[in-house]
Design an enzyme around this catalytic site. Structure first.
Site, PDB file in Angstrom:
ATOM      1  N   ASP A  70       4.468   0.432   6.589  1.00 32.37           N
ATOM      2  CA  ASP A  70       5.999   0.444   7.021  1.00 32.37           C
ATOM      3  C   ASP A  70       6.690   1.520   6.280  1.00 32.37           C
ATOM      4  OD1 ASP A  70       8.703  -0.333   6.871  1.00 32.37           O
ATOM      5  OD2 ASP A  70       8.494  -2.355   6.567  1.00 32.37           O
ATOM      6  N   HIS A 109       4.141   3.526  11.314  1.00 34.22           N
ATOM      7  CA  HIS A 109       5.435   3.207  11.867  1.00 34.22           C
ATOM      8  C   HIS A 109       6.911   2.880  11.237  1.00 34.22           C
ATOM      9  CE1 HIS A 109       3.255  -0.795  10.475  1.00 34.22           C
ATOM     10  NE2 HIS A 109       4.750  -1.011  10.102  1.00 34.22           N
ATOM     11  N   ILE A 110       7.812   2.710  12.049  1.00 27.95           N
ATOM     12  CA  ILE A 110       9.247   2.335  11.603  1.00 27.95           C
ATOM     13  C   ILE A 110       9.666   1.310  12.419  1.00 27.95           C
ATOM     14  CG2 ILE A 110      11.466   3.370  11.457  1.00 27.95           C
ATOM     15  CD1 ILE A 110      10.580   5.904  11.113  1.00 27.95           C
ATOM     16  N   CYS A 128      -3.009  -4.314   3.843  1.00 29.56           N
ATOM     17  CA  CYS A 128      -2.576  -3.146   4.715  1.00 29.56           C
ATOM     18  C   CYS A 128      -3.549  -1.874   3.885  1.00 29.56           C
ATOM     19  CB  CYS A 128      -1.298  -2.957   4.379  1.00 29.56           C
ATOM     20  SG  CYS A 128      -0.220  -4.204   5.162  1.00 29.56           S
ATOM     21  N   ARG A 185     -22.204   9.450  -3.939  1.00 30.86           N
ATOM     22  CA  ARG A 185     -20.952   9.188  -2.729  1.00 30.86           C
ATOM     23  C   ARG A 185     -20.788   7.766  -2.173  1.00 30.86           C
ATOM     24  NH1 ARG A 185     -24.392  13.696  -2.141  1.00 30.86           N
ATOM     25  NH2 ARG A 185     -25.963  12.674  -0.710  1.00 30.86           N
ATOM     26  N   ARG A 186     -21.221   6.861  -3.356  1.00 30.12           N
ATOM     27  CA  ARG A 186     -20.878   5.340  -2.766  1.00 30.12           C
ATOM     28  C   ARG A 186     -19.728   4.817  -3.879  1.00 30.12           C
ATOM     29  NH1 ARG A 186     -27.474   3.929  -2.827  1.00 30.12           N
ATOM     30  NH2 ARG A 186     -27.986   5.342  -1.099  1.00 30.12           N
TER      31      ARG A 186
END
Length: 276
Positions: free
Chosen positions: A180, A218-219, A157, A137-138
């Site tokens: 974006d 977001h836009i 991002c 799980r690493r």
């Protein structure tokens, strides 16, 4: 309509109908003319794509499939930060005088770390664990290295991938601090869907789910009319994803190792401004 189109439409309609604007705040990004680039956003968007059922590329407009993969290989195979090593110009705006984007993205994946089994960079450690410790799980990568943020021309991002093997199936979570929606959403989804397929194949596994977690979805203000027009476009069935099944070494994949059969999409000829 492809499932990716359905998810994209749902996300954009939700942002436009109940999103929060940041016009009352000072923001970092700027348009070419120097104006602040404000956004309308939703927090904590989670999308799930079952890669065993359909390849998640949108048809509302064309997603540049080969360019997506070229950038993916630039980061994950070449582990490069030099824009000269990239076939497209998507990173030109963030390049410094040395021709790099600083200690970001591929640079971070290429740093070697000491483990009990030896010296590995982040990609090679994932490959090692998928083959030798699939129950672990690493198995993850992280590009958000706080010690090097000052030397990155853009903070990452899409910053983290977590891999999880269930039976003979490889699933993954892509964590993204910022998205974006017009310029990058399906671009990133396509890239990391391809990555899951690549890692699964060379590890003797099947590609399963890609879970995309977006903190700030977001836009941009100048993109809103474009998104509204895009959402009115016709959508088509998803194309068929094909990958060279003979490849067993992650570093043998090239852009030509992948293709889409019957990829139909609606025209979208508007030039999209990018906030920097």
């Amino acid at each position: 309509m492809s499932y990716a189109d359905e998810v994209y439409r749902q996300n954009c309609h939700a942002i436009l109908s109940r999103g929060v604007w940041d016009t009352d705040q000072a923001v970092r990004p700027r348009w070419d003319d120097g104006a602040p680039a404000h956004t309308v956003k939703l927090f904590g968007v989670v999308n799930r794509y079952d890669l065993s059922r359909e390849f998640p590329i949108m048809t509302l407009r064309r997603t540049a499939f080969r360019s997506c993969i070229d950038e993916l290989l630039w980061i994950w195979q070449k582990k490069s930060n030099r824009i000269a090593d990239l076939g497209s110009h998507v990173w030109d705006a963030w390049a410094g005088g040395d021709g790099t984007i600083g200690k970001a993205y591929g640079y971070q994946l290429g740093i070697k770390h000491q483990y009990p089994e030896g010296l590995f960079d982040q990609v090679d450690r994932v490959l090692y664990d998928l083959r030798n410790h699939p129950a672990s799980r690493r198995i993850l990568t992280n590009l958000y290295n706080f010690a090097d943020l000052h030397a990155m021309n853009l903070y990452p991002c899409a910053y983290s991938m977590t891999f999880n093997v269930s039976g003979d199936t490889l699933n993954a979570i892509l964590n993204q601090r910022s998205q974006d929606m017009l310029t990058a959403n399906n671009w990133n989804v396509v890239q990391y869907a391809v990555l899951v397929h690549m890692l699964a194949q060379v590890s003797g596994l099947r590609a399963g789910e890609l879970v995309h977690v977006i903190a700030d979805c977001h836009i941009y203000d100048r993109h809103v009319p474009m998104v509204e027009r895009l959402l009115e476009n016709a959508a088509y069935d998803a194309p068929t994803f094909r990958m060279d099944e003979a490849i067993e070494n992650f570093y043998d994949f090239t852009v030509d190792s992948f293709s889409l059969a019957d990829y139909r999409f609606s025209p979208f000829d508007q030039k999209i401004p990018v906030a920097v």
